[in-house]
Enzyme design. Structure first.
Site, PDB file in Angstrom:
ATOM      1  N   GLY A   1      57.340  68.943 -23.776  1.00  0.00           N
ATOM      2  CA  GLY A   1      58.535  69.084 -22.943  1.00  0.00           C
ATOM      3  C   GLY A   1      58.863  67.782 -22.220  1.00  0.00           C
ATOM      4  N   GLY A   2      59.205  67.902 -20.956  1.00  0.00           N
ATOM      5  CA  GLY A   2      59.574  66.728 -20.171  1.00  0.00           C
ATOM      6  C   GLY A   2      58.502  65.665 -20.180  1.00  0.00           C
TER       7      GLY A   2
ATOM      8  N   ASN B   1      70.547  40.695 -46.858  1.00  0.00           N
ATOM      9  CA  ASN B   1      71.260  41.405 -47.928  1.00  0.00           C
ATOM     10  C   ASN B   1      70.337  41.950 -49.005  1.00  0.00           C
ATOM     11  OD1 ASN B   1      73.882  41.093 -46.870  1.00  0.00           O
ATOM     12  ND2 ASN B   1      73.899  38.953 -47.571  1.00  0.00           N
TER      13      ASN B   1
ATOM     14  N   ARG C   1      51.209  51.447 -49.967  1.00  0.00           N
ATOM     15  CA  ARG C   1      51.857  52.700 -49.574  1.00  0.00           C
ATOM     16  C   ARG C   1      50.877  53.829 -49.320  1.00  0.00           C
ATOM     17  NH1 ARG C   1      56.429  51.641 -53.959  1.00  0.00           N
ATOM     18  NH2 ARG C   1      57.754  50.389 -52.597  1.00  0.00           N
TER      19      ARG C   1
ATOM     20  N   GLU D   1      57.954  49.497 -46.428  1.00  0.00           N
ATOM     21  CA  GLU D   1      57.281  49.543 -47.743  1.00  0.00           C
ATOM     22  C   GLU D   1      57.904  50.591 -48.660  1.00  0.00           C
ATOM     23  OE1 GLU D   1      53.257  48.670 -48.100  1.00  0.00           O
ATOM     24  OE2 GLU D   1      53.140  47.570 -46.214  1.00  0.00           O
TER      25      GLU D   1
ATOM     26  N   SER E   1      65.967  47.409 -49.687  1.00  0.00           N
ATOM     27  CA  SER E   1      65.441  48.210 -50.800  1.00  0.00           C
ATOM     28  C   SER E   1      65.681  47.521 -52.140  1.00  0.00           C
ATOM     29  CB  SER E   1      66.120  49.584 -50.803  1.00  0.00           C
ATOM     30  OG  SER E   1      65.703  50.340 -49.692  1.00  0.00           O
TER      31      SER E   1
END
Lengths: 261, 385
Positions: free
Chosen positions: B344-345, B134, B248, B368, B137
């Site tokens: 691409g593929g 909980n 950071r 972070e 941020s």
């Protein structure tokens, strides 16, 4: 033991070499420069000998201002001092002139052993170590992959076609180093910081008792007439058809066009 | 203005490249593991120890504790360089949250010697335990609590998404010690050693990027001595925020290096992939994708370098660090998307490393401080000015 390493700064092997039209040297724009990889073997060997037997290691290079960076990299690896033949009057790609400038420098220094790469990977002359040895009147062993030092002499293993030759030489001598001799260490942050405090002496032509006419481009025995990039590879030829016919056609082309069989 | 990168940094960068190309990549090739399953810990440790011997591990830590004392400019250039390889083992050259953590410098000399120095040597690893189910941020809303009992603290709670949690020798744990004060003097930082009764690892939390290094940490009446409080009681939150701020810029620098590698791979592939009779690099649609990434890469790199340089001049660069992290991590996600598209593929196949990088870089916009938190920091700073 006093060990001297002759080294050269060369373009990084990953650099894309370019020649401007009409120029007789490669373009240095955007090129990164490194220590000639064969000279790195020489530096590493010198450092290992020093670590095992004591003594000191001096680096010598001939080159433009920027070559000092290569010397500082060598000092960061662990060499003790460096000499930079830094004078426009020294600059040339001629092996004789360079060897003369180096030998004149060496005559004023003490040494028990001189190490250098077997060749520089830029112009691939394979000349310097051998020529310097001749000018100093000392023996040399070239293309060495193993070096053992004993009292006053060295036993060097050198690669020859299909085998190994073991050569004994009295010291002082010049050894030119080949891949396989050792695995060079990297310059560490600590080494790089310590290198800033190590002596790096710049020398002009007069400092090595040379006259301006005998070294550098003025003393060159060879002249580069032109320098050109290899031509772009032509597109390949695809031979189609039934295997039997195609094979016949390929043989014909190899014989008549490529003239390889 | 002189934008030349100092010679000693260039020499160091070359040493780093040689180390990676001559030792780390061959080791990785030989080991032949699937990074999605997890990188073998013994290999990570091997790289870490060798990296320490060469002076890379702990390179930005103070010299008196065995670090390299490298400045911010040098550090970001090394972080950028090490990210220019599609490799899993290179992460162990400078380390992430498991490595030497500047937050430990807030500790006593005894704590530094006992906990930081072994990590600087690469002998031990740690983990940073702040996030909870909980509290992401909004880190100040953590519920893990610590209650003083004589000379000990009793910790209870659940941490999750803890990188290196399963392998760490100790955890740097944040717990509420004063519910009223919370972020303003009510969160304390503790060092909790592996094996302390009451500490256990919960489930391994598998991620989009692969690997097995994230897990839950469970604290049940976990008792730690008072001497394991890091810094002052109640000041843990401020320490955590300062620490995260410092990390950071390294993330931004890594994103710059990765962007360069992705762009290079895309350019090379576009030149050799022939469709409709011509290399796809001759098509404007491809060219514009590459040109846009190259342009943004130029901007991102200069943001990171300039911010680093100003930090080394002694400036506080909270806003610019946030800008650099925001811009570079968003960019690397676009660069990875372009790389997949250009390939691409093949870009989608596990045969190439592109798809793994594409998955991996997604985390950088979250860890972070999410991109939204970075924007919040930037805006807050603008509005306060």
């Amino acid at each position: 033991m006093k060990i001297i390493v002759l080294m050269k700064q060369v373009p990084d092997t990953e650099t894309k070499i370019q020649v401007k039209p009409g120029e007789t040297a490669i373009s240095t724009d955007g090129v990164t420069f490194v220590i000639n990889p064969y000279d790195e073997f020489a530096i590493e060997e010198a450092l290992r000998i020093k670590e095992a037997k004591g003594g000191d290691v001096t680096l010598i290079t001939l080159g433009w201002d920027k070559a000092a960076e290569a010397l500082r990299t060598g000092l960061a690896m662990g060499a003790d001092k460096a000499v930079h033949l830094n004078d426009p009057a020294f600059l040339t790609n001629d092996a004789h002139s360079i060897a003369l400038a180096l030998s004149k420098t060496l005559k004023k220094l003490q040494y028990d052993l001189i190490l250098c790469g077997k060749q520089a990977i830029d112009y691939d002359n394979h000349q310097i170590g051998v020529r310097v040895a001749e000018m100093l009147g000392i023996p040399h062993v070239a293309v060495v992959t193993k070096l053992v030092l004993e009292d006053g002499k060295a036993v060097a293993h050198r690669e020859i076609e299909g085998g190994t030759e073991v050569v004994e030489t009295p010291l002082p001598a010049i050894i030119t180093c080949q891949k396989g001799l050792n695995e060079p260490r990297y310059a560490s942050l600590k080494g790089i910081m310590q290198a800033k405090k190590k002596p790096l002496e710049a020398k002009k032509v007069a400092d090595v008792d040379a006259s301006p006419g005998e070294v550098g481009q003025a003393g060159a025995k060879t002249v580069v007439l032109t320098l050109t990039m290899p031509p772009d590879r032509a597109a390949g030829k695809v031979v189609e058809g039934e295997p039997e016919d195609a094979a016949r056609q390929v043989v014909k082309l190899l014989r008549e066009e490529a003239k390889v069989i | 203005m002189d934008f030349t990168i100092p010679e000693e940094i260039e020499i160091l960068r070359r040493s780093l490249r040689k180390f990676i190309e001559k030792e780390v990549l061959p080791m990785e090739e030989k080991a032949d593991f699937d990074p999605d399953e997890g990188v073998p810990q013994e290999l990570l440790k091997k790289v870490r120890i060798r990296s320490h011997d060469l002076g890379f591990w702990g390179i930005d830590m103070p010299e008196q504790y065995g670090g390299g004392g490298l400045n911010t400019m040098g550090t970001v250039i090394m972080r950028e360089e090490v990210s220019k390889y599609f490799s899993s083992l290179t992460q162990s050259i400078f380390g992430g949250p498991e490595g030497p953590s500047k937050i430990l410098l807030a500790g006593t000399e005894a704590q530094i010697q006992k906990y930081l120095v072994p990590v600087v040597k690469g002998e031990q690893s740690c983990c940073f335990a702040l996030t909870e189910p909980n509290a992401g941020s909004d880190a100040a809303s953590i519920e893990t609590s610590a209650v003083r009992d004589g000379d000990e603290w009793v910790i209870n709670g659940l941490k999750h998404f803890i990188t290196n949690g399963p392998y760490a020798d100790y955890a740097i744990v944040f717990a509420v010690t004063d519910r009223e004060k919370r972020a303003r003097g009510g969160i304390t930082c503790f060092i909790v050693e592996k094996g302390t009764p009451g500490l256990s690892t919960g489930k391994i939390q598998r991620t989009m990027g692969g690997g097995d290094s994230q897990c839950e940490l469970i604290f049940e009446d976990c008792r730690v001595p008072h001497e394991n409080v890091l810094g002052e009681v109640g000041m843990g939150f401020i320490a955590a925020m300062t620490f995260l701020g410092g990390g950071r810029l390294n993330i931004a620098a890594g994103a710059v290096g990765m962007t360069e590698k992705l762009l290079k791979a895309s350019v090379e592939y576009a030149k050799q992939r022939v469709q409709f009779g011509k290399p796809i690099a001759t098509r404007q649609a491809i060219q514009w994708m590459l040109a846009d990434i190259a342009t943004e890469l130029y901007a991102a790199r200069n943001m990171v370098y300039h911010t680093a340089w100003r930090i080394d001049q002694g400036e506080m660069m909270v806003k610019e660090i946030a800008m650099s992290k925001l811009y570079a991590t968003e960019l690397v996600n676009r660069a990875a998307d372009v790389a997949v598209q250009v390939h691409g593929g093949m870009g989608y196949m596990k045969e190439l490393p592109i798809e793994r990088v594409y998955r991996g870089v997604r985390a950088l916009r979250i860890v972070e401080g999410t991109s939204e938190i970075q924007r919040f920091i930037i805006a807050r700073s603008l509005l306060q000015e």
